[in-house]
Design a protein around this motif. Structure first.
Motif, mmCIF file in Angstrom:
data_model
loop_
_atom_site.group_PDB
_atom_site.id
_atom_site.type_symbol
_atom_site.label_atom_id
_atom_site.label_comp_id
_atom_site.label_asym_id
_atom_site.label_seq_id
_atom_site.Cartn_x
_atom_site.Cartn_y
_atom_site.Cartn_z
ATOM 1 N N UNK A 274 1.039 -1.244 -0.062
ATOM 2 C CA UNK A 274 -0.101 0.282 -0.047
ATOM 3 C C UNK A 274 0.692 1.062 0.168
ATOM 4 N N UNK A 275 2.110 1.454 0.074
ATOM 5 C CA UNK A 275 3.086 2.435 0.584
ATOM 6 C C UNK A 275 4.357 2.211 -0.407
ATOM 7 N N UNK A 276 4.281 2.286 -1.795
ATOM 8 C CA UNK A 276 5.428 1.959 -2.859
ATOM 9 C C UNK A 276 6.281 3.568 -2.300
ATOM 10 N N UNK A 277 7.033 3.076 -1.789
ATOM 11 C CA UNK A 277 8.337 4.651 -1.744
ATOM 12 C C UNK A 277 9.796 3.906 -1.588
ATOM 13 N N UNK A 314 3.914 11.375 -3.041
ATOM 14 C CA UNK A 314 5.691 10.398 -2.454
ATOM 15 C C UNK A 314 6.046 9.982 -3.343
ATOM 16 N N UNK A 315 5.722 8.878 -3.587
ATOM 17 C CA UNK A 315 5.715 6.987 -3.593
ATOM 18 C C UNK A 315 5.777 7.941 -4.967
ATOM 19 N N UNK A 316 4.854 8.403 -6.410
ATOM 20 C CA UNK A 316 4.740 8.781 -7.169
ATOM 21 C C UNK A 316 5.903 9.472 -8.412
ATOM 22 N N UNK A 317 7.387 10.594 -7.117
ATOM 23 C CA UNK A 317 8.651 11.438 -7.016
ATOM 24 C C UNK A 317 9.547 10.639 -8.207
ATOM 25 N N UNK A 411 6.581 16.019 -5.245
ATOM 26 C CA UNK A 411 7.675 16.312 -4.964
ATOM 27 C C UNK A 411 8.186 17.251 -3.703
ATOM 28 N N UNK A 412 7.391 17.580 -2.935
ATOM 29 C CA UNK A 412 6.862 18.795 -1.429
ATOM 30 C C UNK A 412 5.936 17.350 -0.980
ATOM 31 N N UNK A 413 5.655 16.244 -1.131
ATOM 32 C CA UNK A 413 5.297 15.037 -0.514
ATOM 33 C C UNK A 413 6.607 13.912 0.444
ATOM 34 N N UNK A 414 7.417 14.431 -1.135
ATOM 35 C CA UNK A 414 9.039 13.286 -0.731
ATOM 36 C C UNK A 414 9.776 13.782 0.076
#
Length: 420
Positions: A274-277, A314-317, A411-414
């Protein structure tokens, strides 16, 4: 001396204190390197050794999905005769929380030893009345890392495990939380998807040891005897080792396990999380796997399906880099997919509580079960295939055209991904 001088001195002291606490609490993050050309299922003793464990044979594993898991869990708790050990991160007062509490209360009143370990942050909404009723019935309820001054240096360390051990002879582990959103069958956004496993055989002793680690740390109690560690004979033919330790002078073992099996994969890596970073080293390892001809796929919720869209942003980054490496990415928009699963080459699986991010790999107390079994890998791959049919695959060209607002959020979330 001026007020400005004393204010500056105080600020400097606070900065030094924060630096000292960070230095003490941080885990070393070495660049992991692996050179090996053996199949992953033939390297179980090596995987166990690197992660400070031992392979245990003679086990059985049964998979439970979604809300049906709780029917099995509650029935097995009701059948316990000597001890119930229950550890979870997230417990919120509601229909499910009260059902679980009643099951634990009934066993405690029947004379069964009931120990309940809840993370103080994740379970802060468990309900004072529910906790009081459990304690009044004889359940020992303890909270991990409560907000206290003496816990200042470990407040960011959370107990993210979800495990239950019954009579020392049966265990459950996975991603299921004690929140009403986990009821149902993932049919809509108010009903999440998840996977946990039910275990019999000698591996149950390892799960009992995992529970003991934090229970002893919080209460000082060491439990012994056949009520909690009975003799366990074979219950099947599955080989497993439990991965949970966080050594002070090395990377946490959950991180070592995931990185190692990615580097060992020959045919396929399928991840459900569920949380892939992934951090840069993990992205490079996944890209190197693709170069070796490995089919690498990741299934995760979309921002609309996630319970925490900031995590997904954050993962999208790093999606562009992953896509350029040849990793296939799928987002599920219909509800939260909360299962934490990875299969490799159709012969090995990891199931547990660990997300694929820095918080789980570096900070949280987690558990992953490393399992060599073809039938289990096929069962878990079948779950992947069921959900991926309704997921959206991310295509590189389309992804690069997403709006500036989306990119800004990513980018901000990352920037705060390590504490999400």
């Amino acid at each position: 001396m001026s007020i400005a001088f004393w204010a500056g001195l105080l600020l400097a002291l606070v900065f030094v204190l924060v630096l000292v606490i960070w230095s003490i609490r941080r885990h070393r993050d070495p660049s992991l390197k692996i050179e090996c050309d053996f199949p992953v299922d033939e390297l179980m003793p090596s995987l166990a050794g690197l992660t400070l464990g031992t392979v245990v044979g003679g086990n059985s594993v049964e998979v439970h999905e979604n809300g049906a898991f709780y029917d099995v869990l509650l029935a097995r708790i009701a059948a316990a005769r000597r001890s119930v050990h229950f550890e979870t991160y997230l417990w919120k007062d509601g229909v499910l929380g009260r059902r679980v509490a009643e099951a634990l209360i009934e066993r405690a009143r029947a004379g069964v030893q009931v120990r309940v370990l809840l993370d103080a942050q994740g379970s802060r909404k468990a309900g004072d009345a529910v906790v009081a009723r459990m304690r009044a019935a004889g359940c020992r309820v303890c909270f991990f890392h409560k907000t206290k001054l003496h816990n200042l240096g470990v407040m960011n360390d959370r107990d993210h495990r979800k495990i239950v051990i019954l009579d020392g002879s049966e265990a459950f582990a996975g991603g299921h939380c004690i929140v009403d959103d986990w009821l149902g069958d993932a049919e809509d956004k108010q009903h999440f998807a998840d996977v946990s496993v039910q275990l019999h055989g000698p591996i149950v002793h390892s799960l009992q040891s995992v529970f003991s680690e934090n229970w002893a740390g919080e209460t000082g109690e060491l439990f012994l005897g056949d009520d909690v560690f009975p003799p366990l004979g074979p219950a099947g033919d599955v080989r497993i080792h439990a991965v949970f330790a966080k050594p002070e002078n090395s990377a946490p073992t959950v991180k070592i396990l995931h990185h190692t099996v990615i580097c060992l994969a020959r045919k396929r890596i399928w991840i459900q999380n569920p949380y892939f970073i992934p951090e840069p080293a993990a992205i490079d390892a996944l890209g190197a796997a693709v170069e070796r001809g490995v089919d690498v796929r990741v299934l995760m919720p979309s921002t609309s399906g996630s319970d925490n869209p900031m995590v997904q942003h954050a993962g999208h980054r790093n999606f562009e880099k992953l896509l350029r490496c040849g990793v296939r990415l799928f987002e599920y928009p219909h509800t939260l997919l909360h299962q934490k699963i990875m299969t490799v080459d159709g012969v090995w699986s990891a199931v547990g509580s660990s997300n694929f991010d820095d918080r789980s790999f570096e900070t949280n107390d987690e558990i992953s079960l490393s399992i060599a079994d073809v039938a289990l890998a096929a069962r878990l791959d079948g779950i992947f295939e069921k959900y991926v049919q309704r997921a959206d695959e991310i295509e590189l060209e389309r992804w690069m055209r997403r709006g500036w607002g989306h990119k800004l959020k990513d980018n901000v979330s990352y920037l705060i991904n390590e504490v999400l």
